[in-house]
Design a protein around this motif. Structure first.
Motif, short mmCIF file in Angstrom:
data_model
loop_
_atom_site.label_atom_id
_atom_site.label_comp_id
_atom_site.label_asym_id
_atom_site.label_seq_id
_atom_site.Cartn_x
_atom_site.Cartn_y
_atom_site.Cartn_z
N PRO A 78 0.35 -1.33 0.03
CA PRO A 78 0.67 0.30 -0.04
C PRO A 78 0.80 1.32 0.09
N GLU A 79 1.73 1.21 0.66
CA GLU A 79 3.05 2.62 0.79
C GLU A 79 3.46 2.68 -1.13
N LEU A 80 3.73 1.86 -2.00
CA LEU A 80 4.17 1.96 -2.87
C LEU A 80 3.20 2.40 -3.31
N GLN A 81 1.69 1.93 -3.88
CA GLN A 81 1.25 2.17 -4.33
C GLN A 81 0.46 3.31 -4.05
N GLU A 82 0.87 4.15 -2.67
CA GLU A 82 0.69 5.29 -2.58
C GLU A 82 1.36 6.52 -3.16
N LEU A 83 2.55 6.02 -2.81
CA LEU A 83 4.10 7.21 -3.85
C LEU A 83 3.70 7.15 -5.20
N THR A 84 3.49 6.22 -5.74
CA THR A 84 3.36 5.72 -7.26
C THR A 84 2.15 6.23 -7.98
N ALA A 85 1.32 6.21 -7.13
CA ALA A 85 -0.29 6.70 -7.42
C ALA A 85 -0.26 5.11 -8.35
N SER A 86 -0.32 4.42 -7.82
CA SER A 86 -0.30 3.15 -8.42
C SER A 86 -1.40 2.31 -7.77
N GLU A 87 -2.47 1.62 -8.71
CA GLU A 87 -3.30 0.64 -7.95
C GLU A 87 -2.75 -0.73 -8.59
N PRO A 88 -3.07 -1.95 -7.72
CA PRO A 88 -2.64 -2.74 -7.69
C PRO A 88 -2.99 -3.56 -8.72
N LEU A 89 -1.96 -4.73 -9.53
CA LEU A 89 -2.26 -5.33 -10.65
C LEU A 89 -2.27 -6.96 -10.39
N SER A 90 -3.15 -7.76 -11.44
CA SER A 90 -3.03 -9.02 -11.16
C SER A 90 -1.52 -9.96 -11.56
N LEU A 91 -1.50 -10.27 -12.25
CA LEU A 91 0.30 -11.13 -12.44
C LEU A 91 -0.11 -10.90 -13.63
N GLU A 92 -1.04 -11.05 -14.64
CA GLU A 92 -0.85 -11.33 -15.75
C GLU A 92 -1.11 -9.57 -16.46
N GLU A 93 -2.17 -9.07 -14.99
CA GLU A 93 -1.68 -7.53 -15.66
C GLU A 93 -0.76 -6.71 -16.06
N GLU A 94 0.75 -7.21 -14.69
CA GLU A 94 1.27 -7.09 -14.79
C GLU A 94 2.58 -7.63 -15.69
N TYR A 95 2.11 -8.78 -16.55
CA TYR A 95 3.64 -8.88 -17.42
C TYR A 95 2.61 -8.52 -18.67
N GLN A 96 1.28 -7.93 -18.55
CA GLN A 96 0.99 -6.88 -20.02
C GLN A 96 2.08 -5.41 -19.94
N MET A 97 1.53 -5.05 -18.32
CA MET A 97 2.85 -3.74 -18.33
C MET A 97 3.99 -4.17 -18.76
N GLN A 98 4.43 -4.75 -18.96
CA GLN A 98 6.07 -5.08 -19.05
C GLN A 98 6.00 -4.68 -19.75
N LYS A 99 5.22 -5.75 -20.78
CA LYS A 99 5.48 -6.06 -22.40
C LYS A 99 4.97 -3.81 -22.96
N SER A 100 4.56 -3.28 -22.35
CA SER A 100 3.70 -2.31 -23.18
C SER A 100 4.87 -1.59 -22.95
N TRP A 101 5.06 -1.47 -21.85
CA TRP A 101 6.57 -0.84 -20.92
C TRP A 101 7.74 -1.27 -22.20
N ARG A 102 8.14 -2.02 -22.33
CA ARG A 102 9.53 -2.65 -23.25
C ARG A 102 9.01 -2.05 -24.88
N GLU A 103 7.88 -2.12 -25.39
CA GLU A 103 7.60 -1.36 -26.95
C GLU A 103 6.65 0.02 -26.93
N ASP A 104 6.45 0.26 -25.57
CA ASP A 104 5.64 1.79 -26.50
C ASP A 104 6.84 2.47 -26.48
N ASP A 105 6.50 3.12 -27.93
CA ASP A 105 7.60 4.55 -28.10
C ASP A 105 7.77 5.65 -27.14
#
Length: 203
Positions: free
Chosen positions: A34-61
């Motif tokens: 919860p501390e990191l979610q607050e500091l980064t203004a992030s919502e908790p993701l499922s593990l599958e969503e986290e993999y999708q996020m990693q993919k977007s960070w790798r591919e988005d220009d």
């Protein structure tokens, strides 16, 4: 961003490496905090969503992401996962932003030291300066922005010490925006503060 997928940045005490799928489980565990979610203004993701996020960070220009390794830990163990302590990002801003009508290529810088035992050791300071210098030299950025929570005193103090200036507060979101236009004197200061080397990173 594909530009950084085959390189790492080596400093004195940290190493920045591309965010790969092998790193996702540990990153996912971090972001349950919860501390990191607050500091980064992030919502908790499922593990599958986290993999999708990693993919977007790798591919988005418009997203440049590195994970941060404790260099001493990695040099001793050779284990990237054990050495992971956080991440740093640059989000490239659109040139048609109403706030940025002067045509300067702008990036928003972010830093997170997720491992509690790695905090207070200036790893965040060094990692941020490495990322700032990378953006200047390899993304051709001419201005930086940083947005932080108005309760995050350490982050605000760090950006102030890096010569960023406060340009906006949004109380309803508890956010403070800092800005720094890049000039030769500032780049020279960064280069004096850190050791910066780019090396190949085998995927």
């Amino acid at each position: 961003m594909r530009l950084n997928e085959h390189l790492k940045i080596v400093g004195n005490n940290v190493i920045l490496v591309p965010y790969e799928s092998k790193h996702v489980p540990k990153y996912h565990e971090w972001m349950k905090s919860p501390e990191l979610q607050e500091l980064t203004a992030s919502e908790p993701l499922s593990l599958e969503e986290e993999y999708q996020m990693q993919k977007s960070w790798r591919e988005d220009d418009d997203k440049c992401t590195f994970l941060i390794l404790d260099k001493a830990e990695y040099d001793g163990s050779g284990d990237e996962i054990a050495a992971l302590i956080g991440d740093t990002n640059i989000f490239l801003q659109p040139n048609d932003s109403e706030e940025d009508d002067d045509g300067l290529k702008t990036g928003e810088i972010e830093i997170m030291i997720a491992e509690p035992l790695a905090r207070g050791k200036r790893y965040g300071w060094e990692s941020t300066l490495l990322m700032l210098l990378y953006g200047i030299k390899h993304l051709n950025l001419r201005r930086y922005k940083a947005i932080t929570k108005d309760t995050n005193d350490k982050s605000m103090q760090m950006f102030t010490k890096m010569a960023f200036r406060e340009v906006k507060r949004v109380p309803v979101f508890q956010e403070v925006t800092f800005e720094k236009r890049i000039d030769d004197e500032w780049v020279s200061w960064i280069e004096r503060e850190i050791s910066f080397a780019i090396e190949p990173y085998p995927s």
